[in-house]
Design an enzyme around this catalytic site. Structure first.
Site, PDB file in Angstrom:
ATOM      1  N   ASP A   1       1.598  -9.452   7.806  1.00  0.00           N
ATOM      2  CA  ASP A   1       3.091  -9.045   7.839  1.00  0.00           C
ATOM      3  C   ASP A   1       3.684  -9.120   9.188  1.00  0.00           C
ATOM      4  O   ASP A   1       3.254  -8.188  10.075  1.00  0.00           O
ATOM      5  CB  ASP A   1       3.320  -7.893   7.100  1.00  0.00           C
ATOM      6  CG  ASP A   1       3.042  -8.004   5.550  1.00  0.00           C
ATOM      7  OD1 ASP A   1       3.492  -8.963   4.861  1.00  0.00           O
ATOM      8  OD2 ASP A   1       2.108  -7.157   5.191  1.00  0.00           O
TER       9      ASP A   1
ATOM     10  N   ASP B   1       4.093   3.748   4.346  1.00  0.00           N
ATOM     11  CA  ASP B   1       3.644   4.780   3.589  1.00  0.00           C
ATOM     12  C   ASP B   1       2.436   5.590   4.167  1.00  0.00           C
ATOM     13  O   ASP B   1       2.652   6.747   4.677  1.00  0.00           O
ATOM     14  CB  ASP B   1       3.018   4.208   2.199  1.00  0.00           C
ATOM     15  CG  ASP B   1       2.112   2.934   2.347  1.00  0.00           C
ATOM     16  OD1 ASP B   1       1.942   2.597   3.646  1.00  0.00           O
ATOM     17  OD2 ASP B   1       1.664   2.264   1.462  1.00  0.00           O
TER      18      ASP B   1
ATOM     19  N   ASP C   1      -3.653 -10.666   4.422  1.00  0.00           N
ATOM     20  CA  ASP C   1      -2.449 -11.399   4.677  1.00  0.00           C
ATOM     21  C   ASP C   1      -1.814 -10.685   5.971  1.00  0.00           C
ATOM     22  O   ASP C   1      -2.425  -9.513   6.075  1.00  0.00           O
ATOM     23  CB  ASP C   1      -1.538 -11.434   3.792  1.00  0.00           C
ATOM     24  CG  ASP C   1      -1.179 -10.155   3.073  1.00  0.00           C
ATOM     25  OD1 ASP C   1      -1.067  -9.117   3.794  1.00  0.00           O
ATOM     26  OD2 ASP C   1      -0.883 -10.088   1.960  1.00  0.00           O
TER      27      ASP C   1
HETATM   28  P1  ATP Z   1      -3.483  -4.936   1.499  1.00  0.00           P
HETATM   29  O1  ATP Z   1      -2.522  -6.111   1.644  1.00  0.00           O
HETATM   30  O2  ATP Z   1      -4.706  -5.056   2.152  1.00  0.00           O
HETATM   31  O3  ATP Z   1      -3.292  -4.685   0.062  1.00  0.00           O
HETATM   32  P2  ATP Z   1      -1.234  -3.685   3.081  1.00  0.00           P
HETATM   33  O4  ATP Z   1      -1.184  -2.373   3.607  1.00  0.00           O
HETATM   34  O5  ATP Z   1      -0.938  -4.878   3.769  1.00  0.00           O
HETATM   35  O6  ATP Z   1      -2.622  -3.592   2.252  1.00  0.00           O
HETATM   36  P3  ATP Z   1       0.923  -4.389   1.195  1.00  0.00           P
HETATM   37  O7  ATP Z   1       1.157  -3.848   0.040  1.00  0.00           O
HETATM   38  O8  ATP Z   1       0.645  -5.914   1.649  1.00  0.00           O
HETATM   39  O9  ATP Z   1      -0.206  -3.455   1.845  1.00  0.00           O
HETATM   40  O10 ATP Z   1       2.123  -4.153   2.254  1.00  0.00           O
HETATM   41  C1  ATP Z   1       2.300  -4.197   3.504  1.00  0.00           C
HETATM   42  C2  ATP Z   1       2.815  -2.963   4.400  1.00  0.00           C
HETATM   43  O11 ATP Z   1       4.173  -2.517   3.971  1.00  0.00           O
HETATM   44  C3  ATP Z   1       1.977  -1.592   4.187  1.00  0.00           C
HETATM   45  O12 ATP Z   1       0.778  -1.743   5.124  1.00  0.00           O
HETATM   46  C4  ATP Z   1       2.860  -0.638   4.553  1.00  0.00           C
HETATM   47  O13 ATP Z   1       3.044  -0.382   5.991  1.00  0.00           O
HETATM   48  C5  ATP Z   1       4.084  -1.148   3.983  1.00  0.00           C
HETATM   49  N1  ATP Z   1       4.399  -0.909   2.559  1.00  0.00           N
HETATM   50  C6  ATP Z   1       3.750  -1.444   1.356  1.00  0.00           C
HETATM   51  N2  ATP Z   1       4.212  -0.915   0.342  1.00  0.00           N
HETATM   52  C7  ATP Z   1       4.700   0.457   0.647  1.00  0.00           C
HETATM   53  C8  ATP Z   1       5.221   1.479  -0.179  1.00  0.00           C
HETATM   54  N3  ATP Z   1       5.583   1.413  -1.387  1.00  0.00           N
HETATM   55  N4  ATP Z   1       6.188   2.614   0.615  1.00  0.00           N
HETATM   56  C9  ATP Z   1       5.793   2.389   1.853  1.00  0.00           C
HETATM   57  N5  ATP Z   1       5.465   1.384   2.772  1.00  0.00           N
HETATM   58  C10 ATP Z   1       4.989   0.357   1.944  1.00  0.00           C
HETATM   59 MG    MG Z   2      -0.736  -6.738   2.872  1.00  0.00          MG
END
Ligand code: ATP
Ligand code: MG
Length: 460
Positions: free
Chosen positions: A85, A170, A83
């Site tokens: 963001d 993170d 996805d």
């Molecule tokens: P994926 O969607 O492939 O699982 P992602 O990096 O997009 O990985 P998401 O959970 O969708 O992970 O979160 C989007 C973004 O929000 C992350 O890339 C990070 O920058 C931030 N984020 C999400 N969870 C946390 C957290 N627990 N602490 C700090 N930042 C976070």
């Molecule tokens: Mg994501």
């Protein structure tokens, strides 16, 4: 590809004001690296049209509009993003005014969902440091960063600048921003270099970041597995000691993270990472005693995880419920009165009771939801039916919605030496002709009968 996002289960975007000072080197805070042309770039055509629509709408209204997180990271790694963001300096209420259908969600982490039919694009406002008093504009008690025990972030609605937002993410590889204004990548934390070196590094001081949000430890294991990256030593070292913090995480959030760990096509690698960081037994505390006692436990688990990866990579279905049955099987099979290999095989009710006792006895770890627990109980207890010498109502058994996961568990258990080959063969013949979940669903719908709602976690 659908860019439908699961609502985040309270995943904070933030970190404390203090952590701005701790562990983040000044160069990271001040030097933004815009990738010059010739360096890795993301083209707008790589982004779905709905994402571009949102970015353009924000940009035209004079706001900063970027894509951040997994979308940018995965495109740079030539992976297919789950996805995208969007992040902006517009506040959620301002986003609401710019698009036709917008839902504002979350109290703890206010976000806007810009709706496109059933799909939506998640738009977050840059999070701020939380150090200063709330600014006049829109500031109220809800704008604060609220922390609980051990410095855990409970609420994070302090808005700020892109530079501040970076510090609350993170990992460095998750803090790359694709700027709609000029199509370039903004890197304030060395994420691009880490991508090049396949290195996973937390932003800031690792212990503090894990205290703020212990789920980041699971995320570390997940991204190390998914991206095939090495977790930086400073980030890996505190995990075994801090793993206990997961015990006070809400079960729903843990389950959501575990779902991503095991159902993203990297279950084998995720399992290995959890094991390496001492997180595995925090989630499944009973696995250790069983693995110590059962020499074939590892092969059993490995095969289940490998099959899950294969199925997902082939585009088939895999369920967390089934994997949970696999993880819980060891504890159930070691329960008093069950003892496979000695004496009479246990009955359906005995297995069901043993499973309930295992769940009741868990002082910590990943407990299944009530619905999942009901399905698991059926799959586990059905091992007795499938193992019986004279299975009655075989056709009825093989036609039921949880037959397939039960049969698959039976096959795996053959590896443990608990099931005869002949028994597996018997059910294989029936499994071959048993209707799959989706087929039986369609048949019921076509017949115009009131179809029972298919079990969400069952089947497979
Ligand atoms: P994926 O969607 O492939 O699982 P992602 O990096 O997009 O990985 P998401 O959970 O969708 O992970 O979160 C989007 C973004 O929000 C992350 O890339 C990070 O920058 C931030 N984020 C999400 N969870 C946390 C957290 N627990 N602490 C700090 N930042 C976070
Ligand atoms: Mg994501």
């Amino acid at each position: 590809m659908r860019y439908y996002r699961q609502p985040k289960t309270g995943a904070p975007q933030g970190r404390a004001a203090k952590s701005l000072k701790l562990g983040v080197s000044p160069s990271i805070e001040t030097t933004a690296l815009k990738i010059p042309s010739g360096e890795p770039r993301i083209h707008s055509r790589q982004l779905p049209s709905n994402v571009i629509t949102v970015l353009r709408g924000l940009h035209r209204a004079g706001h900063r509009a970027c894509v951040v997180g997994g979308g940018v990271r995965d495109l740079l790694l030539n992976l297919r993003p789950k996805d995208f963001d969007v992040v902006t300096d517009a506040r959620p209420e301002e986003v609401k005014k710019l698009f036709r259908r917008v839902l504002l969600i979350g109290r703890r982490f206010r976000l806007a969902h810009v709706m496109f039919g059933r799909e939506y694009i998640e738009v977050a406002t840059f999070r701020g440091s939380g150090a200063e008093p709330a600014d006049a504009e829109g500031a109220d008690a809800g704008d604060a960063v609220v922390k609980g025990a051990h410095g855990r972030i409970l609420r994070d609605n302090r808005f700020g600048s892109l530079e501040e937002d970076v510090m609350r993410r993170d990992f460095t590889v998750n803090a790359l921003y694709w700027d709609y204004a000029d199509g370039r990548i903004i890197d304030h934390s060395g994420g691009l270099d880490d991508i090049r070196r396949r290195r996973l590094r937390l932003i800031g001081e690792p212990q503090l970041r894990y205290k703020e949000d212990p789920v980041r430890m699971l995320r570390a294991a997940r991204f190390a597995a998914k991206l095939d990256c090495a977790l930086d030593k400073r980030c890996a070292a505190p995990i075994p000691k801090m793993a206990r913090l997961l015990r006070s995480e809400p079960p729903a959030r843990l389950l959501e993270e575990v779902r991503k760990l095991f159902l993203s096509g990297h279950a084998v690698a995720s399992f290995a990472q959890l094991q390496q960081f001492g997180l595995l037994y925090e989630l499944f505390p009973f696995l250790k005693a069983w693995a110590d006692a059962q020499p074939r436990a590892e092969a059993f688990l490995h095969e289940a995880l490998e099959t899950t990866d294969r199925r997902l990579n082939e585009g088939s279905h895999a369920s967390l419920m089934f994997l949970m049955c696999v993880f819980f099987w060891g504890a159930v099979s070691m329960s008093p009165g069950i003892a496979y290999g000695s004496g009479k095989p246990p009955r359906h009710g005995q297995i069901a009771e043993a499973f309930r006792a295992v769940v009741r006895g868990m002082e910590f770890g990943l407990k299944p939801t009530r619905k999942m627990q009901a399905d698991m109980e059926e799959v586990l207890a059905r091992q007795a039916t499938l193992q019986s010498d004279q299975p009655r109502r075989a056709r009825q058994v093989s036609g039921s919605p949880l037959f397939r996961p039960a049969y698959r568990l039976l096959c795996l258990r053959e590896r443990l030496g608990e099931v005869d080959e002949e028994r597996v063969r018997y059910w294989r013949k029936r499994a071959g002709t048993a209707p799959s979940r989706s087929w039986s669903k369609r048949r019921k719908a076509n017949a115009g009968r009131a179809a029972k709602r298919p079990r969400k976690e069952g089947g497979g």
